[in-house]
Design an enzyme around this catalytic site. Structure first.
Site, mmCIF file in Angstrom:
data_model
loop_
_atom_site.group_PDB
_atom_site.id
_atom_site.type_symbol
_atom_site.label_atom_id
_atom_site.label_comp_id
_atom_site.label_asym_id
_atom_site.label_seq_id
_atom_site.Cartn_x
_atom_site.Cartn_y
_atom_site.Cartn_z
ATOM 1 N N HIS A 135 1.953 0.087 -22.589
ATOM 2 C CA HIS A 135 0.886 1.088 -22.643
ATOM 3 C C HIS A 135 1.025 1.883 -23.942
ATOM 4 O O HIS A 135 1.907 2.730 -24.072
ATOM 5 C CB HIS A 135 0.958 2.015 -21.429
ATOM 6 C CG HIS A 135 0.851 1.280 -20.125
ATOM 7 N ND1 HIS A 135 1.923 0.623 -19.561
ATOM 8 C CD2 HIS A 135 -0.207 1.087 -19.286
ATOM 9 C CE1 HIS A 135 1.533 0.054 -18.420
ATOM 10 N NE2 HIS A 135 0.253 0.323 -18.235
ATOM 11 N N HIS B 63 -5.736 2.654 -22.809
ATOM 12 C CA HIS B 63 -4.674 2.913 -21.836
ATOM 13 C C HIS B 63 -3.594 1.835 -21.892
ATOM 14 O O HIS B 63 -2.409 2.120 -21.700
ATOM 15 C CB HIS B 63 -5.260 2.969 -20.420
ATOM 16 C CG HIS B 63 -4.225 3.035 -19.340
ATOM 17 N ND1 HIS B 63 -3.700 4.219 -18.876
ATOM 18 C CD2 HIS B 63 -3.599 2.051 -18.634
ATOM 19 C CE1 HIS B 63 -2.805 3.966 -17.938
ATOM 20 N NE2 HIS B 63 -2.726 2.664 -17.761
ATOM 21 N N GLU C 20 5.643 15.593 3.980
ATOM 22 C CA GLU C 20 6.754 14.650 4.032
ATOM 23 C C GLU C 20 6.994 13.975 2.688
ATOM 24 O O GLU C 20 8.142 13.820 2.255
ATOM 25 C CB GLU C 20 6.498 13.579 5.107
ATOM 26 C CG GLU C 20 6.442 14.104 6.529
ATOM 27 C CD GLU C 20 5.053 14.571 6.930
ATOM 28 O OE1 GLU C 20 4.878 14.962 8.096
ATOM 29 O OE2 GLU C 20 4.131 14.546 6.072
ATOM 30 N N HIS D 136 3.175 8.508 17.655
ATOM 31 C CA HIS D 136 4.421 9.148 17.237
ATOM 32 C C HIS D 136 5.661 8.311 17.531
ATOM 33 O O HIS D 136 6.764 8.700 17.158
ATOM 34 C CB HIS D 136 4.560 10.512 17.927
ATOM 35 C CG HIS D 136 3.683 11.570 17.349
ATOM 36 N ND1 HIS D 136 2.324 11.413 17.185
ATOM 37 C CD2 HIS D 136 3.967 12.818 16.888
ATOM 38 C CE1 HIS D 136 1.809 12.513 16.660
ATOM 39 N NE2 HIS D 136 2.783 13.375 16.457
#
Length: 670
Positions: A35, A265, A414, A476
């Site tokens: 890149h 890019h 999380e 869960h």
């Protein structure tokens, strides 16, 4: 963009920045991949940062009080590698640049922690670097509070791109940083308006400065190609008591025909494009050739921090010998020697006490011992502190009013929590652990994978580890997660059967080189290790918990909550004259590392084998059918689908994970 004007207004700066640009062009061309555009576009910002603001000494890359520089936009790795070569980091030579992206080179396609001193973290998965930086900044704040400003007082700088800011983890990170008022954290946003698919505007309309400001940050902007504007913005940011974001308006692949396009890019390898770009830059040197006078200027930048480092060393030497030793120990990651004896005492008390507790509660009890002896532990939870049992009384909560606090309220983040813990571990001086429900390891997994890729010490406290959590139901209840995490290289997955094994798991996690996951129950489990052993049996990964009374005809293998089920099945079968060995396997990864003779001792050929785990079978055939096993004499009792909503006892019966079902499986195989 008038290149001639930029060159004329700041010729010395232009030449330094152009050295970065042409090295990026040369290395990407040599590799025929990479890149080019981001290093070309952010070269001015990086030059100002390294020349005028970053506190570092290239000859001492491990200096504890250096500023940390994180390239969150890791695809632009040649920006970092060029800077490291130019400033004199010994690990990054010109040959390493020539070998960019080649097998065995330190200059990997994306920066990889451990390949070279000066690479602070592994980046490439977008958003991870900026999320790591929050952990770096938290560690700096905590250590400064504990050891004083004379020893710890540095910034964390991040270069992030549009992709980093689009990834969801970035919001988790900036929200946490804003709440914690991490004033030593400065993010330099490469605002070039381009992604791989085209202009940013085709997929996003977010006002990033308003977003950061709304999240509790100071925001600034600059012309990313004007060194005076860049310098002023960084100087302002350093004065802010809040974390700062600087929007650096840049042109990707500046000076080339790919400027301001999505083509810019990627890899710019066309000979004509490169020649025209070098001409526009006024660069007349051959590939990888940096003029001696210009390289000398860059090397002086790399050595500029030596004075600050020497002054720091004098301040450090003035500390008491005890404080010096403690700081050095914590930064090295060495655990206090007295921890081992304390864990042994805890195990003995647990064995003698015989109390049935959930392993999440057992974990809290063990942490109560560890956290008193190991002051560098920093715990936390993703808004489940009372369920994950991660907080012990002496810790205190880390926040803007208590930087000595050792428990972080991460909120429902999380992924951000896991990424921040990686940053803490990488910074040094902190041993991080954090908790959530095991099923939500899915939310944290990208960062957990990077913990494993970097092989750094982070402990993931994953409670509610099976259908045993009960009424919350299949949303869960993890069933595939143990297999998924065990499939991850370098990740040690511990699923302890009782309080004693939980203590052993924590001892191993806290002394481990790499990351660990502790899979812990919501429900109470009976004590299975009733006879005290000073040796850490879990360190072998698996061991014989109960031996057959007569001729050994079956081996039952189990983990966690199913070990007690296996023991009960053994009792049933032994009463029928069927000799049964029970093997507890708290960590399959460690068992796999044992030598052949030990594994053969635990799993000899001959007897039928049944594994019991309230999870999917995947991964168990290694031990059922391999290791002298036979698929015709192997069985599994566990889950083959998702769970259900009901009390835990009803669920185990409904899904057939019972002692009688295990006994029947053995009978059928015999």
């Amino acid at each position: 963009m008038n290149i001639e004007d930029l060159r004329a207004r700041h010729p010395d700066h232009w030449n330094k920045a152009t050295a970065i640009r042409v090295l990026a062009l040369d290395a990407v061309k040599a590799a025929n991949s990479g890149h080019s555009g981001m290093p070309m576009g952010m070269a001015d910002v990086a030059t100002v940062l390294f020349e005028k603001h970053l506190k570092f000494d290239a000859s001492a890359p491990d200096w504890a009080d250096r500023d940390r520089f994180i390239l969150s936009a890791g695809h632009g790795s040649m920006l970092l590698y060029a800077l490291m070569y130019l400033t004199g980091y010994s690990d990054i030579t010109l040959d390493e640049l020539r070998n960019f992206r080649q097998l065995g080179a330190k200059t990997a396609g994306h920066p990889e922690y451990g390949h070279a001193k000066g690479i602070e973290t592994t980046t490439g998965p977008l958003g991870q670097g900026i999320a790591n930086s929050v952990g770096f900044a938290i560690a700096e704040e905590n250590l400064r509070a504990r050891f004083g400003k004379k020893v710890v007082d540095h910034h964390t700088y991040v270069i992030a791109g549009d992709g980093c800011l689009m990834e969801g983890v970035s919001q988790e990170a900036i929200g946490l940083a804003g709440k914690q008022k991490l004033g030593k954290l400065i993010v330099l946003w490469d605002d070039n308006g381009i992604t791989i698919d085209g202009k940013v505007s085709i997929s996003d309309v977010t006002d990033q400065m308003a977003r950061f400001e709304a999240s509790g940050w100071s925001v600034f902007s600059c012309d990313g190609h004007d060194p005076e504007s860049i310098d002023a913005a960084i100087a302002q940011a350093k004065q802010s008591p809040l974390p700062s974001m600087i929007a650096c308006k840049t042109h990707i692949a500046i000076g080339s025909s790919a400027q301001d396009t999505s083509k810019g890019h990627g890899a710019l390898t066309d000979d004509t494009l490169i020649a025209d770009t070098r001409k526009a830059y006024g660069w007349e040197h051959t590939p990888f050739d940096i003029p001696a006078d210009l390289l000398s200027e860059w090397r002086q930048i790399g050595a500029r921090g030596a004075i600050a480092r020497e002054e720091w060393e004098q301040r450090f030497a003035a500390l008491s010998g005890t404080k010096q030793a403690e700081f050095t120990r914590q930064m090295s990651g060495e655990v206090p020697k007295k921890l081992s004896a304390a864990i042994k005492r805890f195990k003995q008390e647990a064995s003698e006490g015989g109390k049935a507790v959930a392993t999440r509660k057992a974990s809290e009890m063990v942490l109560g011992v560890i956290n008193q002896i190991v002051p560098e532990t920093m715990g936390g939870s993703a808004d489940l502190t009372g369920s994950n049992n991660t907080l012990t009384p002496e810790m205190g909560t880390f926040d803007e009013d208590n930087r000595k606090g050792r428990h972080v309220s991460y909120g429902i983040r999380e992924h951000g929590m896991a990424s921040a813990m990686n940053g803490m571990a990488l910074h040094g001086g902190v041993l991080p652990y954090g908790g959530t429900f095991m099923v939500f390891s899915d939310y944290a997994r990208p960062a957990m994978r990077l913990s494993a890729l970097m092989n750094i010490r982070v402990a993931y406290v994953m409670t509610h580890d099976s259908i045993g959590l009960g009424e919350d139901g299949p949303t869960h209840q993890p069933v595939e997660h143990l297999a998924s995490l065990r499939a991850m290289p370098n990740m040690k997955v511990f699923r302890p059967a009782d309080t004693v094994e939980t203590a052993e798991a924590w001892e191993l996690a806290i002394n481990s080189e790499g990351p660990s996951t502790l899979a812990l129950t919501r429900q109470n489990l009976p004590l299975v290790r009733t006879e005290h052993k000073t040796k850490n049996l879990s360190a072998q990964g698996a061991y014989v918990l109960a031996e057959a009374q007569g001729k050994r005809m079956a081996i039952l293998m189990a983990t966690g909550s199913e070990v007690s089920i296996a023991l009960e099945a053994r009792r049933i079968l032994e009463n029928e004259g069927i000799g049964v060995r029970v093997v507890s396997m708290p960590c399959a990864e460690l068992f796999a590392e044992q030598d052949e003779s030990y594994r053969k001792k635990v799993l000899p050929a001959g007897p039928v084998r049944v594994a019991v785990e309230a999870a999917v079978r995947q991964g168990w055939d290694q031990w059922l059918c391999g290791e002298r096993g036979n698929w015709k004499k192997a069985g599994f009792v566990g889950m083959d689908g998702f769970g259900a909503s009901a009390p835990a006892k009803d669920l185990f019966e409904h899904f057939g994970i019972t002692a009688e079902a295990v006994a029947q499986k053995v009978r059928d195989l015999l």
